[in-house]
Design an enzyme around this catalytic site. Sequence first.
Site, PDB file in Angstrom:
ATOM      1  N   VAL A 219      45.324  62.932  27.447  1.00 57.33           N
ATOM      2  CA  VAL A 219      45.109  63.984  26.259  1.00 57.33           C
ATOM      3  C   VAL A 219      46.169  64.494  25.705  1.00 57.33           C
ATOM      4  O   VAL A 219      45.696  65.130  24.692  1.00 57.33           O
ATOM      5  CB  VAL A 219      44.204  65.174  27.034  1.00 57.33           C
TER       6      VAL A 219
ATOM      7  N   ASP B  37      60.011  76.072  21.930  1.00 51.75           N
ATOM      8  CA  ASP B  37      59.136  74.985  21.178  1.00 51.75           C
ATOM      9  C   ASP B  37      57.951  75.808  21.061  1.00 51.75           C
ATOM     10  O   ASP B  37      56.785  75.234  21.446  1.00 51.75           O
ATOM     11  CB  ASP B  37      58.969  73.782  22.214  1.00 51.75           C
TER      12      ASP B  37
END
EC number: 2.7.11.1
Length: 1233
Positions: free
Chosen positions: A31, A152
């Site tokens: 995924v 991030d």
Amino acid sequence: MANDSPAKSLVDIDLSSLRDPAGIFELVEVVGNGTYGQVYKGRHVKTVTAAIKVMDVTEDEEEEITLEINMLKKYSHHRNIATYYGAFIKKSPPGHDDQLWLVMEFCGAGSITDLVKNTKGNTLKEDWIAYISREILRGLAHLHIHHVIHRDIKGQNVLLTENAEVKLVDFGVSAQLDRTVGRRNTFIGTPYWMAPEVIACDENPDATYDYRSDLWSCGITAIEMAEGGPPLCDMHPMRALFLIPRNPPPRLKSKKWSKKFFSFIEGCLVKNYMQRPSTEQLLKHPFIRDQPNERQVRIQLKDHIDRTRKKRGEKDETEYEYSGSEEEEEEVPEQEGEPSSIVNVPGESTLRRDFLRLQQENKERSEALRRQQLLQEQQLREQEEYKRQLLAERQKRIEQQKEQRRRLEEQQRREREARRQQEREQRRREQEEKRRLEELERRRKEEEERRRAEEEKRRVEREQEYIRRQLEEEQRHLEILQQQLLQEQAMLLHDHRRPHAQQQPPPPQQQDRSKPSFHAPEPKPHYDPADRAREVQWSHLASLKNNVSPVSRSHSFSDPSPKFAHHHLRSQDPCPPSRSEGLSQSSDSKSEVPEPTQKAWSRSDSDEVPPRVPVRTTSRSPVLSRRDSPLQGGGQQNSQAGQRNSTSSIEPRLLWERVEKLVPRPGSGSSSGSSNSGSQPGSHPGSQSGSGERFRVRSSSKSEGSPSPRQESAAKKPDDKKEVFRSLKPAGEVDLTALAKELRAVEDVRPPHKVTDYSSSSEESGTTDEEEEDVEQEGADDSTSGPEDTRAASSPNLSNGETESVKTMIVHDDVESEPAMTPSKEGTLIVRQTQSASSTLQKHKSSSSFTPFIDPRLLQISPSSGTTVTSVVGFSCDGLRPEAIRQDPTRKGSVVNVNPTNTRPQSDTPEIRKYKKRFNSEILCAALWGVNLLVGTESGLMLLDRSGQGKVYPLISRRRFQQMDVLEGLNVLVTISGKKDKLRVYYLSWLRNKILHNDPEVEKKQGWTTVGDLEGCVHYKVVKYERIKFLVIALKSSVEVYAWAPKPYHKFMAFKSFGELLHKPLLVDLTVEEGQRLKVIYGSCAGFHAVDVDSGSVYDIYLPTHIQCSIKPHAIIILPNTDGMELLVCYEDEGVYVNTYGRITKDVVLQWGEMPTSVAYIRSNQTMGWGEKAIEIRSVETGHLDGVFMHKRAQRLKFLCGRNDKVFFSSVRSGGSSQVYFMTLGRTSLLSW
């Protein structure tokens, strides 16, 4: 959620002690990608779905992976952080790294980026953004309390569960702050969301940052949710890294957002991180704090997730991205999932407890596992040996398969090469066959031409033979008539003496000369009968002498002396003029007396001789010209038979009028006049109109040929004296009137043009500048010329009868016109233009604006007499005027064809046409869109329909278009337009729909977009290199380079920028040196310069130091076949050959004849310059002049665009109106230049 997990230090985590996941978890599908490994959708065999991150454990990455597990294990127990379930080690064969399976909570609704992509307009509602931002800040607050920086934060690392809960993922780059320093100096993260202080770490090793860098990323993520992407996302990542620390903080572009949202963005995006608010302060911001409808927002989000999944559902379950820092994946389609509900999914806490228990059991059993591993080492070694053998065999099989594939590919390659060779051979054969057929066709046409020429020759010989027989018959008839007249004369003299012997003649002064008598012409008193007999005899003999000299007609037509005929007669006899001469003179002077007078028969010596009409220098008619040779031959035979030559021929002229009637002349009334042949020694260069010439020839024939029918009628009744005199003139008059009617009827049915017709019409075809008004003609925009582009005439400048074969340069205008060409004294071909109607030669207005001077090679001159024209057109700096090169006024506008038998196909001839449409404002640019022309003016954008009737469709009004290019493959029109000179890109589908109105969906969309925020654009150039399309743009003081980004972006994105240039760019181009190095070439008012795209260094290529003032750069031409290294730079009225490093490559300076307003590089390796006096075509390799088109008056022309052999340019007239010119350069001509 469970918070009882004991905190462990890094040394407490032992990767070797982790259990194998076999029997507990299984992988379903990939995924996404994380920083250190792929993320799978996994399934716990006893419970529910989980997210499994699979990582190869190497010695280099072991510390980072251990750090990530430690972070997850300690700090993932928060409602806004994806929960860590456990870790497993999947053993791999010796020589391969073991796999670490990191099991985490699975968020089934995907990332925030997916949510934005699946929302209409790529923007979320403001209350949705507030809710998601609050959840992100809560997760960050949890991390920051524990001194952890995520580093991030971005849309792809913020996930949604099916219950619309927000979770932070991907701790792959997270770092725990040193408790003493409190700041980090590691450069890591995604560029577009990165804080300025993080970027500074890469440039300055001493720079540091703290947890507030996550708050900058949170603000950028909020802008991403509002605008569909982060700021600067259309730029290259390295370019973004350069601009983020230097640009001011980004802000929301749209004004629709609330003040609270603007304030929140402003608080997050403070460039100095020391002044940036903390996480707790931002959580108290009104935009985050005041959310009264949180439950409603979650319901809306969940419903939107369900709708999107059903709309795009193609599989059974939903899959989403788990993305790392350096890689952005494409959007992943969503699928059906479990039914949505606000209530948490049952079993979630049980699953978490089970994973914790399993982890504890793993620790207790670690010792037992070590002992068990020691016992199993022997078995493992045996198994490894066995596996090694299996691997060796497998490797061998793999090598064999590779070899088979290689052989198969080689065989397929050879087959492809063979097929290509066959195809090439087939094409070569087809081309040879085509050439052979063309050669056969050419030979067939030559054979047909030869046959036609032979048939024409035979027909001419038959006509000449027929005329010769007629002349012989007339000669015999004249001899018989002469004998009869001599007998009649004797009888008349005998009868005349008897009455005069009885009567007394009256005095000559009292005789009434105004009353003619046919019965008794009264003699003069002092003449005796013998004298009177001699007079009658001389008059008859004079007429007979004239009748028997057919060869003298050529002299009478070409002799320049008007007194030649009278001198000839008087040299034979000094007596007064005879009766027949008198009749001839009275007829020549067009006497209107209805009955013939008797004066000429009985005039005394004292009578005054009537005024003679001077012999006109009449031009030879077409029929007479064709029959000149056989008649001269016939004349020699008659002279050998003893007949006298005379210049005043009577019966032959009547005969020639009959011949003209019997043999229809294929000549037009408008152009078949005659000019004096250059081969006649005394010919006069002056000429009259063709219709007038034929009229004079006919009237002369009437008057001079009239005695012949009178004499015939006299011969029929020699016994009746009175009838003889009565029948002399009326019979001839009736005969000639009928003959004139027949001749006029023949003239009316002649074909319009013939290459043997001649015209010299100095009075009718003279043109002046005042007459050059455009004559509009309906449907003349795309008219093509007829196959006959030439007419015939003689040229006094071709010595020894030489003729030249030329290809006519056609200059079309609003009306069909016929060009004509004469070789000038210097050997240069001058093309002028004349017009002719089908039956009459009329005065007309010349509408041509160009007088081409063409290189003989261009026109493929092939002289028929063996001479070769080798002079090349010269061009002086002050320009040649049309008046300076014309012949004397009598030759102005002559129609000349120096090769009447050679007709060339129209496609070989260069043409200039002018479209009828007048644009009210000045045309600034144009671009071909298919076959039609997009025209940009001072006031708008229009489409000129070249495929139909020249209709003009308005597309955009009240906007100035300075430059444009059509990129059909990209569906865009690139323009510099508007008051601020922005670089706008219009979609061709939208422009097409403005004309057709057949797509309502297109009408709703915006038809254009801007490239960046560029204003004040001066010039741009689209450069295609391999599959990349670069757009290099010259601004007022900088140069920008953009590159086309294909789908999903489908726009030009920033590539490089070079600001604050020393010289302001006016002209710009881009070259790729040897397929490797990009260089921007630009021209300024000081010269030409280059910018190395990689290093950004700027240097001069060529500065024309011999010019003291500023220059105007015209064109930068990258020479073909030089690997982008050599250039031709054109400025002012010069061009210089240099390379991209500034070295002169050729000791040649291209010198234009005058200062051009536009310079353009066209196909066939040539360049064109448009000046006020001429258009010049020059070789781009040598600078030699290939052709010139002179203007008849000074005018300002501007190059617009070109494709293949078609060039478009415009003219600007007084008042600002413009017209489009369309120039087709002949294919054969171009190839032969």
